[in-house]
Design a protein around this motif. Structure first.
Motif, mmCIF file in Angstrom:
data_model
loop_
_atom_site.group_PDB
_atom_site.id
_atom_site.type_symbol
_atom_site.label_atom_id
_atom_site.label_comp_id
_atom_site.label_asym_id
_atom_site.label_seq_id
_atom_site.Cartn_x
_atom_site.Cartn_y
_atom_site.Cartn_z
ATOM 1 N N ASP A 239 -0.461 -1.678 2.382
ATOM 2 C CA ASP A 239 -0.795 -2.352 1.118
ATOM 3 C C ASP A 239 -2.123 -3.098 1.252
ATOM 4 O OD1 ASP A 239 1.322 -1.588 -0.529
ATOM 5 O OD2 ASP A 239 2.635 -3.176 0.237
ATOM 6 N N ALA A 243 -5.560 -2.141 -0.766
ATOM 7 C CA ALA A 243 -6.204 -3.158 -1.611
ATOM 8 C C ALA A 243 -7.680 -3.313 -1.247
ATOM 9 C CB ALA A 243 -5.479 -4.492 -1.465
ATOM 10 N N SER A 247 -10.825 -2.414 -3.794
ATOM 11 C CA SER A 247 -11.762 -3.473 -4.189
ATOM 12 C C SER A 247 -13.186 -3.169 -3.742
ATOM 13 C CB SER A 247 -11.318 -4.814 -3.582
ATOM 14 O OG SER A 247 -11.482 -4.784 -2.162
#
Length: 479
Positions: A239, A243, A247
């Motif tokens: 995770d 992420a 980003s």
């Protein structure tokens, strides 16, 4: 009645109901399977104790299978690891169960396997969903992707082997595990081969691997519970990684980045993967690209140590490749893609290793509809295990089956008689990666070292993937 009394009565009622449900399920299964020879053993436990005990013996599951085949024939029923199942063997069963008739049979992972890999895994889906997923996640195992990783595999094979010289005792299984995990985690997510993250990842992965042949009790202290916790920790790491990629904080040239790039656009016609599907299938690729290759590499080295004539023939092939490279004024000791493709004898030794070791001793399927095979009527939803180890030790196909003889593969075998990488639409997706890793690692090993075994114990780990319990300890010496 006070509150404590109500709680006690409730717990007692649940216990009685659970025991009754287990007994009823066992009784019902006994009736349904009454025309299949064999026995189901005790409720819930079944024949698990005998199964695990034989699994750890030198002949592994073959011992469990042969005892029952002598009593019941090539088809028999049993209950192991909390599941009622039918074992069968032979080319007819192999062709029927592996030929891709998803409308008749489907993959049947254990409850533990389903819980660990998740509902979106390639190994838990069937039919069109399975075919779509296989296409979507096939990129890291494609030929073009493998070519890009040849240099990395060379580097870490040489790096690992350089450390062996200073050791008095090398545990081949541990070293093979570390090497293969570095390769597959770098290909998929650019995980650094050394450092804290790699160590955490490997520690969690070892716990996950131990769950696949465990009883599915989510009780603290059990292998299953530890595996589920490790899976959750691994998903937390993924995770954070996903992420960062989304980003733009981190960008890599790897499988995860390509999937995120493909599946984050606005094209409504594009097949997209959710984060849950991404994580389930990254774990699936890790399992597929690690455990079996680790075991294969370990057995490969062990069987060579036990068979000096085969070892000599194999070493000659690799020294010839090395000498040809040096005579061409190449400044690199790295194995090239074309050299890997020239290793004819090496590939025969790989096949013979997979035959004799039978790393995955059975393939599990579930009947999607009623069908008849080998004269026995199989009902919908019954679990059927294809007994591969008996096929690989069938003297009518492999004469003197206990002998390690790569020349068996000089000529093509009859279809569905050798299942080293499976067969049909569910053939191992990591087959080419496994061969590439073994060929490169063994080239550097054979051109550098001779070795001797330090422990002759033939016992096996009681895990789904067959591995030597002693991890095959050796002492190495430079040529």
């Amino acid at each position: 009645m006070d509150l404590d009394g109500i709680h006690i009565l409730t717990l007692f009622s649940v216990l009685v109901f659970s025991v009754a449900a287990i007994w009823f399920r066992s009784w019902k299964s006994q009736l349904e399977l009454r025309n299949i020879p064999g026995k189901l053993g005790w409720p819930l436990i079944g024949e698990t104790i005998a199964f695990v005990s034989d699994f750890s013996s030198p002949s592994g599951i073959y011992s469990f299978i042969k005892k029952r085949q002598r009593s019941y024939g090539r088809v028999f029923k049993t209950s192991v690891l909390g599941r009622f199942t039918i074992f069968m063997t032979g080319r007819e069963a192999s062709r029927f169960l592996l030929s891709g008739k998803d409308g008749v049979v489907s993959l049947n992972l254990s409850y533990a396997g389903k819980q660990v890999l998740g509902p979106s895994s390639l190994l838990t889906t069937a039919g069109e969903e399975h075919r779509q997923l296989r296409r979507l996640i096939g990129e890291p195992l494609s030929v073009e992707s493998l070519k890009k990783n040849v240099e990395f595999i060379n580097h870490w094979a040489i790096n690992a082997l350089e450390e062996w010289q200073s050791r008095r005792r090398v545990l081949v299984l541990e070293e093979a595990s570390a090497f293969t995990l570095k390769v597959i985690t770098n290909m998929i997510m650019s995980l650094a081969p050394t450092g804290e993250e790699q160590e955490k990842f490997r520690a969690n992965f070892k716990l996950i691997s131990a769950t696949f042949a465990s009883l599915p009790f989510k009780i603290p202290g059990t292998a299953f519970h530890r595996g589920i916790q490790a899976r959750n920790r691994m998903y937390e790491m993924l995770d954070r990684m996903i992420a960062k990629r989304r980003s733009g904080e981190e960008v890599q040239d790897d499988f995860l980045q390509s999937l995120l790039r493909k599946h984050s656009g606005d094209d409504e016609d594009l097949e997209k993967l959710s984060d849950a599907q991404l994580k389930d299938n990254i774990l699936t690729l890790l399992v597929a690209g690690h455990d079996t290759t680790t075991a294969a590499l370990t057995w490969f080295i062990k069987f060579l140590g036990d068979n000096p004539d085969v070892l000599q023939n194999l070493r000659e092939e690799h020294l010839q490749i090395q000498n040809a490279r040096r005579s061409s004024s190449s400044s690199s000791d790295h194995v090239t893609w074309s050299e890997v493709n020239s290793m004819a004898y090496t590939n025969k030794v790989i096949s013979e290793t997979l035959r004799k070791a039978t790393i995955l001793p059975w393939f599990s399927r579930k009947a999607a509809e009623d069908f008849t095979i080998d004269g026995y009527e199989i009902k919908k939803d019954w679990a059927v295990n294809l007994d591969v180890v008996s096929m690989h030790h069938d003297p009518s196909v492999f004469p003197d089956p206990e002998k390690f003889d790569p020349s068996r593969f000089d000529m093509p075998l009859k279809p569905y008689s050798f299942l080293g990488f499976g067969h049909g639409p569910r053939m191992c997706p990591g087959m080419h990666l496994a061969k590439l890793e073994i060929c490169i690692f063994m080239h550097h090993f054979l051109c550098r070292y001779k070795w001797k075994s330090l422990d002759e114990d033939e016992s096996l780990n009681p895990t789904l993937v067959r591995m030597p319990k002693n991890k095959y300890p050796i002492a190495v010496e430079q040529l």
